[in-house]
Design a protein around this motif. Structure first.
Motif, PDB file in Angstrom:
ATOM      1  N   HIS A 175       1.083  -1.166  -0.075  1.00  8.32           N
ATOM      2  CA  HIS A 175       0.045   0.357  -0.355  1.00  8.32           C
ATOM      3  C   HIS A 175       0.908   1.196  -0.379  1.00  8.32           C
ATOM      4  CE1 HIS A 175      -3.568   2.386   0.953  1.00  8.32           C
ATOM      5  NE2 HIS A 175      -2.263   3.367   1.970  1.00  8.32           N
ATOM      6  N   ARG A 176       2.371   1.882   0.735  1.00  9.87           N
ATOM      7  CA  ARG A 176       2.816   2.317   0.784  1.00  9.87           C
ATOM      8  C   ARG A 176       3.327   2.683  -0.282  1.00  9.87           C
ATOM      9  NH1 ARG A 176       8.330   3.205   2.098  1.00  9.87           N
ATOM     10  NH2 ARG A 176       8.548   5.658   3.342  1.00  9.87           N
ATOM     11  N   SER A 188       0.854   3.723  -2.602  1.00  7.22           N
ATOM     12  CA  SER A 188       0.335   5.487  -2.411  1.00  7.22           C
ATOM     13  C   SER A 188       1.066   6.158  -3.110  1.00  7.22           C
ATOM     14  CB  SER A 188       0.637   5.740  -0.764  1.00  7.22           C
ATOM     15  OG  SER A 188      -0.615   4.551  -0.773  1.00  7.22           O
ATOM     16  N   ASP A 239      -2.898   7.031   5.550  1.00  6.40           N
ATOM     17  CA  ASP A 239      -4.045   7.974   4.722  1.00  6.40           C
ATOM     18  C   ASP A 239      -5.199   7.205   4.800  1.00  6.40           C
ATOM     19  OD1 ASP A 239      -2.829   6.309   2.949  1.00  6.40           O
ATOM     20  OD2 ASP A 239      -3.793   7.468   1.557  1.00  6.40           O
ATOM     21  N   ASP A 240      -5.628   5.931   5.156  1.00  3.04           N
ATOM     22  CA  ASP A 240      -6.715   4.613   5.350  1.00  3.04           C
ATOM     23  C   ASP A 240      -6.982   4.928   6.771  1.00  3.04           C
ATOM     24  OD1 ASP A 240      -6.142   4.913   3.108  1.00  3.04           O
ATOM     25  OD2 ASP A 240      -5.856   2.742   3.108  1.00  3.04           O
TER      26      ASP A 240
END
Length: 106
Positions: free
Chosen positions: A21-22, A25, A81-82
């Motif tokens: 995810h990082r 993103s 951010d989530d």
């Protein structure tokens, strides 16, 4: 598989998901397409062809190359951010309470 090993397995899967995810993103935050990202990271375009698919399964070497391109302070917590921005709550970790506190009421 014991309960403890199941929790360790889940924790490692969650860690991998957070790292992926990082990476995704950061690429999105920089506005880079797959070719630009590949060039920045130093890998071939085809490595990132399915990057935003749930089926993307990069090797450890690919993940390490991607991490080298991302500043260490970008999303220190891969969920920065989530889901807070979406007004959702994070899923609870079913393995967080292993009954270590024997004095707590059930």
């Amino acid at each position: 598989m014991t309960f403890a090993s199941q929790c360790d397995y889940r924790a490692s899967i969650m860690k991998i998901d957070s790292i992926l995810h990082r990476i995704k993103s950061y690429r999105a935050a920089q506005g880079l397409n797959a070719s630009q990202w590949a060039k920045l990271v130093g890998l071939g375009d085809t490595t990132f062809r399915n990057m935003h698919s749930d089926d993307w399964n990069p090797t450890v070497a690919t993940i390490r190359q991607c991490e080298k391109a991302i500043p260490p302070d970008f999303m220190n917590n891969a969920n920065d951010d989530d889901p807070a921005d979406a007004g959702e709550t994070a899923p609870s970790d079913a393995c967080s309470d292993r009954g270590d506190n024997q004095n707590a009421a059930a």
